[in-house]
Each structure stands twice: as structure tokens, then as C-alpha cells.
Design a protein around this motif. Structure first.
Motif, mmCIF file in Angstrom:
data_model
loop_
_atom_site.group_PDB
_atom_site.id
_atom_site.type_symbol
_atom_site.label_atom_id
_atom_site.label_comp_id
_atom_site.label_asym_id
_atom_site.label_seq_id
_atom_site.Cartn_x
_atom_site.Cartn_y
_atom_site.Cartn_z
ATOM 1 N N LEU A 1 5.068 33.453 73.377
ATOM 2 C CA LEU A 1 4.739 34.437 73.631
ATOM 3 C C LEU A 1 6.033 35.733 74.169
ATOM 4 N N HIS B 1 -0.718 25.423 77.855
ATOM 5 C CA HIS B 1 0.042 26.845 78.130
ATOM 6 C C HIS B 1 0.934 26.670 78.992
ATOM 7 N N ARG C 1 2.167 48.613 74.010
ATOM 8 C CA ARG C 1 1.807 48.092 72.837
ATOM 9 C C ARG C 1 1.369 48.835 71.743
ATOM 10 N N ALA D 1 -0.085 39.454 69.939
ATOM 11 C CA ALA D 1 -1.006 38.916 70.302
ATOM 12 C C ALA D 1 -1.449 39.833 71.285
ATOM 13 N N PRO D 2 -2.864 39.960 70.973
ATOM 14 C CA PRO D 2 -2.938 40.162 72.733
ATOM 15 C C PRO D 2 -3.363 39.385 74.239
ATOM 16 N N ASP D 3 -3.646 38.661 73.862
ATOM 17 C CA ASP D 3 -2.471 38.013 75.142
ATOM 18 C C ASP D 3 -1.313 37.926 75.920
ATOM 19 N N THR D 4 -0.650 38.494 75.072
ATOM 20 C CA THR D 4 0.745 39.038 76.031
ATOM 21 C C THR D 4 0.682 40.109 77.126
ATOM 22 N N GLN D 5 1.231 39.689 78.483
ATOM 23 C CA GLN D 5 0.729 39.689 80.068
ATOM 24 C C GLN D 5 1.985 40.571 79.860
ATOM 25 N N LEU E 1 2.474 28.522 75.095
ATOM 26 C CA LEU E 1 2.848 30.067 74.614
ATOM 27 C C LEU E 1 2.513 30.417 75.370
ATOM 28 N N ALA E 2 2.671 30.640 76.984
ATOM 29 C CA ALA E 2 3.386 31.687 76.730
ATOM 30 C C ALA E 2 5.098 31.971 76.468
ATOM 31 N N ILE F 1 1.954 29.031 85.954
ATOM 32 C CA ILE F 1 2.432 28.911 84.532
ATOM 33 C C ILE F 1 3.159 27.668 84.725
#
Length: 488
Positions: free
Chosen positions: A95, A88, A122, A133-137, A91-92, A81
Motif C-alpha cells: 500500500l 500483513h 485521496r 485501496a481504501p485500506d491506505t492509512q 500488504l502494508a 505492523i
């Protein structure tokens, strides 16, 4: 400990120091020595010596802690990342910050047994009203937890140091209380520097805004020639098709500038006569009871959001003018629902309270002796208004009209809904045009890259609008000084 809580504790320490300082100064005033400053000045000096260092440290720490925490999060991101694009990585990091903020709502038991996957975490956050956000890892969970721990340590440090500074400063201020202590001079000097700082901050803010636009404008003109922008008659900022030789659309300013000035001119034609006559009536003719009702009712127009005016123009006035023109023309309307006339009429109604209120205050401020002198010489009330009051108030009225024009030039929402977004170049007030502000919004919204001419042109438009307003102010200042010298 939160920032606001620390700030409240610092203020409480300062207020306690104020009370103690004032009481101590009164106790020392036994009449044998004439005090230099009154007791409350000593109290305020104790307050300022305690609060100012702590507040300055709080402000500096808040800026530095945010930067440190941001760099800490970036450093903790995985290598794939961190080595990617800046967008990018940002954005990470964003999040992670959102996840860390949401995790603060969880209780200590949940945090002690924190799930390792976002799928498990979640539902726990959703139960606390946190939507992420659903992009959370999954890898972001330990980073967010560590960020919260670092943030808590930083908050504890700033709380201890700030409260310590407030206590030490208050003790120092209280120790300086003597009958001949120059607390008044110290307090007045602090107030002077505070006022100077506020004025300097306003100037620096203006300079910063201009410079931020100027640098991006220079970047735009490195890609688009000046002549194409300032003298172009076509506004079509689109991406170039394949094989077009690098052309990236047309950025002609003239249609936007013409639309801005045209719509503002129509609005002023509505607002200035009605607003000025309303001001003359309320200040010179209206009874006190009528003025007490009419003036607040008129000023209510200024409190209506511009989106409401825009919806009124789009739903009611525009179709009404179109239908009227169709009836007069026998079927084919010659006034479009979205037109210069529609936008100008609605914007003019919105600006009436600005002209009326400012002009009323200016006319009311004309000395009563000038009115009485004119009436005593045999002039009628209307002659007094025309030959005495309005000339005396003219510089202020010009300023009010200038403020109204600036408001008209900067309006966006009414123009979007009432005049449309088509960058036409026409003299027909029954057709649609658009303004600079509308295109600034259009160019800064969407998914275009920031360094493209399509986005950078918004800054060129902004600096042009700034220059236009500046020229208006210079011209108005010249007019005000000219008429004021003639009157004096």
C-alpha cells in the motif's frame, strides 16, 4: 531521471562513439599499414566498451535499488505492523508503494503542503486519475514521501555513474584504435559470449522453473502419500471436517490424467488428418494463386484467442450437439453440452493451423529432385507423395504432431468452457471430463493458504505435466531418429 532515459543516453553515447571510432579508423588507414580490422569493427568496439559496462551496472543497480527501497519501507513501518504477520507487513508495504507511485503525479506545490490524512489526500489523487485501496492509512503518507525522496536520490546516483561509465568506456575504446588493433576479434568474442549467455539463460530459466515446482511438490508429498496421488481414482481436494482424523480430501491424479489424454487424443484425431491433408494439397496440388489465399486464411485460425473458441463451444457447438442427440434419441440427449467430444472438436479446429503450417513447410523443403526422379520413373503424383515425399518428410511431420500434442495437453480455456471442471473417470466421449491444467488454475485461485495440500497439489500436477511432455519428446526423438536412419 528515469531508467529508460538513462538507458537512452547511454545508447546515444555508444552510437556517437561508434561514429567517431569508424571515422578515426578510416582516417588512420593511409595505405602504409594493412589494417587488421575494417573500420566498422573499430566503431562497434568503441560502442560495446561504452555501452556494456553501463548497461550491466544499470541492471545490477535496478535489482539492488529495488531491494534496498523495499527494506527501507519495511523498516519505516510502525512497530505494531512490523511485528505482525509477514502477510500483513507485506500488504502494508504494498500500500505504501502504491501511494508513493500515485504521489508522483502531484505537482510540486501540492507536495510542499502535503496533507497529513489520507481522507484529504485521496481527492487530490483521484483528480489525477489515481485510485488507491481504501485500506491506505494516514501513517503511510510520510513513509511514501520519504520513499520517493530516497528513490530520487538513487535514480540520480545511477544516472551519474552509468553515464560516467559510458563516457569512460567509449574513451577507452576510441583510444585503442590503431591500424593493427584487433577490434574484429574483440567484437566477435563479445558476440560469442552474448550468444552463450543467452543460451545459458534459457537453460537456467528451465532449470529454475523445474526446481521451483519440484520443491513445492516435495512439500506436498510430505503431507500426501505418493500412492494416493498417482494411483488415486477420486479427485476431491477439500478441507477435512471436524473429527475426520486429519484427512484433507482425495488427490487422485488418474481422472485428471485420463481427461487430459482423452481430450488431447480427440483433438489430434481432428487436427492431424485435416491439417496434414491441407498441407499436402497446398504444397503439391494447389496453384500459386490458390495457395496465396488458402494458406493465410487457414493460418488465421491460429490467431483467434482460445477464449473465443471456448465461447463458441459453450454457446454454439455444445448446445448443437446436445439438441442433435436429443432429436436422435427421441427426447433425452445422450451428448452433454459440456463433453469430451465438444472440447476435442473445438480444440482440434484450433490446432489445424499448427499441423498444416508446420507440415507444409516440411513437405515444401523436400528436394525437388526427389519429386522429379519419382515422376520420371513413371510414378503418379499420388504415388510420389505417398512413397517418396511423405517418408522423406516423416521426421519433421512427427515433430509437428508432437508440438500439436503438447499444445493440446497444455490447453486450459477451451476445456474449462467446453468440457467442464468435473473430474470424472469415463470412456464415454459424450460425458464431461477435465484436465490437469484446469485443476492447476482452480487450486491456485481463491483464498487458500499457500502451504496447504489444496494449493501445493497444483505444483505436483505441474511437475507431472512437465514429465509427461518430456516423455513425449523422448519418444518422438526416438521415432524421428529411427525413421531418419531407415530413409538415409
Amino acid at each position: 531521471m528515469s531508467f529508460l532515459l538513462v538507458f537512452a543516453i547511454v545508447l546515444a553515447i555508444g552510437l556517437i562513439a561508434f561514429v567517431i571510432g569508424r571515422q578515426r579508423a578510416r582516417a588512420q588507414d593511409d595505405g602504409t599499414v594493412k589494417p587488421h580490422s575494417r573500420a566498422h569493427y573499430h566503431g562497434w568496439w568503441a560502442f560495446l566498451t561504452g555501452v556494456i559496462p553501463a548497461v550491466l551496472f544499470l541492471a545490477a543497480w535496478d535489482i539492488g535499488a529495488s531491494a534496498y527501497l523495499n527494506s527501507h519501507i519495511h523498516a519505516a513501518l510502525p512497530a505494531d505492523i512490523a511485528d505482525g504477520t509477514v502477510a500483513h507487513e507485506d500488504l502494508a508495504a504494498g500500500l505504501v508503494k502504491s501511494l508513493a507511485s500515485g504521489m508522483r503525479r502531484l505537482d510540486s506545490q501540492t507536495l510542499a503542503a502535503l496533507p497529513q490524512t489520507f481522507a484529504e489526500l485521496r481527492p487530490m489523487l483521484a483528480a489525477k486519475g489515481v485510485a488507491l485501496a481504501p485500506d491506505t492509512q494516514d501513517y503511510m503518507i510520510p513513509i511514501a514521501a520519504d520513499a520517493n525522496r530516497v528513490s530520487d536520490r538513487l535514480d540520480m546516483i545511477v544516472a551519474v555513474v552509468s553515464i560516467g561509465l559510458a563516457l569512460l568506456g567509449s574513451v577507452y575504446g576510441l583510444s585503442r584504435i590503431t591500424p593493427r588493433g584487433r577490434a574484429r576479434n574483440h567484437v566477435e568474442k563479445v558476440m560469442l559470449w552474448s550468444l552463450l549467455g543467452a543460451s545459458t539463460l534459457a537453460i537456467l530459466t528451465t532449470i529454475g522453473i523445474v526446481l521451483s515446482m519440484l520443491f513445492q511438490t516435495i512439500a506436498f508429498f510430505e503431507k500426501i502419500p505418493l500412492t494416493n496421488f498417482f494411483f488415486g481414482t477420486v479427485w476431491d481436494p477439500r478441507f477435512a471436517a471436524a473429527g475426520s482424523g486429519g484427512a484433507e480430501g482425495q488427490f487422485g491424479l488418474i481422472p485428471l490424467l485420463a481427461g487430459t489424454l482423452y481430450i488431447a487424443f480427440v483433438a489430434l484425431l481432428v487436427a492431424v488428418p485435416i491439417g496434414l491433408m491441407s498441407a499436402v494439397y497446398m504444397s503439391e496440388y494447389a496453384a500459386p494463386k490458390v495457395r496465396a489465399v488458402v494458406k493465410p486464411a487457414l493460418e488465421l485460425l491460429a490467431g483467434i484467442p482460445t477464449i473465443v473458441y471456448g465461447i463458441f463451444a459453450l454457446v454454439t457447438l455444445g448446445p448443437f450437439l446436445r439438441d442433435i442427440s436429443a432429436a436422435l434419441a427421441g427426447g433425452t440427449p445422450f451428448i452433454q453440452a459440456q463433453s469430451i467430444l465438444t472440447a476435442g472438436l473445438v480444440m482440434g479446429v484450433m490446432l489445424i493451423p499448427v499441423v498444416s503450417s508446420l507440415s507444409d513447410d516440411i513437405i515444401t523443403a523436400v528436394p525437388r529432385a526427389m519429386r522429379d526422379g519419382s515422376l520420371g520413373l513413371g510414378a503418379t503424383r499420388s504415388e510420389t507423395i505417398k512413397r517418396v515425399i511423405l517418408p522423406a518428410a516423416l521426421p519433421g511431420i512427427v515433430g509437428a504432431i508432437l508440438l500439436t500434442a503438447s499444445r493440446a495437453i497444455g490447453e486450459t480455456m477451451i476445456v474449462v468452457l467446453a468440457a467442464g471442471v468435473a473430474a470424472n473417470l469415463t470412456l464415454n466421449p459424450f460425458e464431461a471430463m477435465t484436465t490437469i491444467t484446469v485443476k492447476i488454475v482452480n487450486q491456485l485461485t481463491g483464498d487458500l493458504e499457500f502451504n496447504t495440500p489444496q494449493t501445493l497439489v497444483a505444483f505436483a500436477l505441474g511437475i507431472t505435466l512437465f514429465a509427461l511432455t518430456l516423455v513425449m519428446n523422448i519418444v518422438a526423438l526416438y521415432i524421428v531418429r529411427k525413421y531418419r536412419e531407415q530413409y538415409e
